[in-house]
Scaffold this motif. Structure first.
Motif, short mmCIF file in Angstrom:
data_model
loop_
_atom_site.label_atom_id
_atom_site.label_comp_id
_atom_site.label_asym_id
_atom_site.label_seq_id
_atom_site.Cartn_x
_atom_site.Cartn_y
_atom_site.Cartn_z
N THR A 1 0.84 -1.18 -0.14
CA THR A 1 0.04 -0.20 0.04
C THR A 1 0.87 1.15 0.18
N GLU A 2 2.09 1.25 0.62
CA GLU A 2 3.05 2.36 0.55
C GLU A 2 3.61 2.60 -0.93
N SER A 3 3.88 1.41 -1.68
CA SER A 3 3.87 1.77 -3.13
C SER A 3 2.79 2.30 -3.84
N ALA A 4 1.71 1.57 -3.69
CA ALA A 4 0.61 2.06 -4.55
C ALA A 4 0.12 3.37 -4.10
N GLN A 5 0.47 3.91 -2.84
CA GLN A 5 -0.10 5.36 -2.28
C GLN A 5 0.81 6.31 -3.41
N TRP A 6 2.18 5.97 -3.45
CA TRP A 6 3.16 6.90 -4.22
C TRP A 6 2.70 6.92 -5.72
N ILE A 7 2.42 5.57 -6.23
CA ILE A 7 2.07 5.60 -7.57
C ILE A 7 0.76 6.46 -7.91
N ALA A 8 -0.13 6.47 -6.87
CA ALA A 8 -1.39 7.36 -7.04
C ALA A 8 -1.11 8.45 -7.02
N ILE A 9 -0.40 9.08 -5.96
CA ILE A 9 0.06 10.38 -6.12
C ILE A 9 0.74 11.06 -7.14
N LEU A 10 1.63 10.30 -7.74
CA LEU A 10 2.40 10.64 -8.94
C LEU A 10 1.66 10.66 -10.15
N VAL A 11 0.92 9.63 -10.31
CA VAL A 11 -0.02 9.57 -11.48
C VAL A 11 -1.04 10.82 -11.31
N TYR A 12 -1.57 11.18 -10.27
CA TYR A 12 -2.31 12.44 -10.02
C TYR A 12 -1.58 13.59 -10.65
N ALA A 13 -0.37 13.95 -10.09
CA ALA A 13 0.47 15.02 -10.47
C ALA A 13 0.76 14.97 -11.83
N TYR A 14 1.09 13.71 -12.43
CA TYR A 14 1.33 13.77 -13.59
C TYR A 14 0.15 14.16 -14.64
N GLY A 15 -0.85 13.78 -14.20
CA GLY A 15 -2.21 14.29 -15.12
C GLY A 15 -2.40 15.67 -14.98
N ARG A 16 -2.00 16.23 -13.77
CA ARG A 16 -2.22 17.83 -13.65
C ARG A 16 -1.14 18.66 -14.37
N GLY A 17 0.19 18.18 -14.18
CA GLY A 17 0.97 18.98 -14.82
C GLY A 17 2.40 18.26 -15.41
N GLY A 18 2.17 17.04 -15.67
CA GLY A 18 3.26 16.35 -16.42
C GLY A 18 4.51 15.96 -15.52
N SER A 19 5.72 15.74 -16.32
CA SER A 19 6.70 15.30 -15.25
C SER A 19 7.42 16.43 -14.41
N ARG A 20 7.06 17.71 -14.88
CA ARG A 20 7.36 18.86 -13.97
C ARG A 20 6.54 18.67 -12.55
N GLU A 21 5.49 18.63 -12.56
CA GLU A 21 4.64 18.65 -11.61
C GLU A 21 5.02 17.30 -10.63
N VAL A 22 5.16 16.35 -11.24
CA VAL A 22 5.42 15.06 -10.38
C VAL A 22 6.84 15.48 -9.81
N GLY A 23 8.02 15.96 -10.50
CA GLY A 23 8.92 16.21 -9.79
C GLY A 23 8.93 17.33 -8.48
N LEU A 24 8.25 18.22 -8.71
CA LEU A 24 7.92 19.12 -7.72
C LEU A 24 7.10 18.59 -6.49
N VAL A 25 6.12 17.90 -6.94
CA VAL A 25 5.40 17.16 -5.67
C VAL A 25 6.24 16.07 -4.80
N ALA A 26 7.21 15.62 -5.72
CA ALA A 26 8.09 14.36 -5.16
C ALA A 26 8.83 15.30 -4.05
N ILE A 27 9.35 16.18 -4.53
CA ILE A 27 10.36 16.98 -3.62
C ILE A 27 9.63 17.72 -2.46
N GLY A 28 8.36 18.14 -2.79
CA GLY A 28 7.71 18.72 -1.69
C GLY A 28 7.04 17.94 -0.68
N MET A 29 6.94 16.81 -1.00
CA MET A 29 6.40 15.67 -0.09
C MET A 29 7.71 15.07 0.76
#
Length: 139
Positions: free
Chosen positions: A34-62
């Motif tokens: 579930t830890e892995s699934a949560q990360w995947i879900a969050i990053l997929v959400y971020a990618y859907g909103r703003g692509g790889s740039r948002e994924v990177g920013l969200v990952a760093i921000g978290m």
């Protein structure tokens, strides 16, 4: 030194017969994917909103607040009963993940989703150290 199958079987049986160890191992077995699934879900959400740039920013921000708080959160199991600390950590993860899912389901602003996701990531950092420090006591 290697274990033969009979000895391994006896060890597994002994662990499963210990109620506290069995519960801790089942909880960790459920936690890990579930830890892995949560990360995947969050990053997929971020990618859907703003692509790889948002994924990177969200990952760093978290990860930044998690990295800053993890050393302090890791000590919770040393300050209170470890079984209780572990149960509270799993409960905190459930609440934070539930809030993250609710934010997505209700289409709340992305900042709310990311704030709850960060909270979930922070709570996840409590599990491993608490779990690993509790196992010797349970055994």
């Amino acid at each position: 030194m290697s274990l033969d199958r009979g000895e391994t079987s006896r060890n597994v049986t002994a662990v499963l017969q210990n109620r506290s160890l069995r519960r801790a191992l089942i909880a960790f077995t459920a936690f890990r994917p579930t830890e892995s699934a949560q990360w995947i879900a969050i990053l997929v959400y971020a990618y859907g909103r703003g692509g790889s740039r948002e994924v990177g920013l969200v990952a760093i921000g978290m990860l930044l607040p998690t990295a800053a708080l993890a050393p302090f959160l890791a000590q919770i199991g040393d300050r209170v009963n470890r079984e209780r600390a572990l149960a509270c950590a799993y409960l905190a993860i459930g609440v934070a993940a539930g809030l993250t899912a609710l934010a997505a389901a209700l289409s709340l602003p992305a900042i709310a989703f990311y704030a709850f996701a960060t909270l979930a990531t922070i709570t996840i950092s409590m599990v491993r150290p608490t779990h690993l420090s509790a196992l010797p006591e349970l055994a």
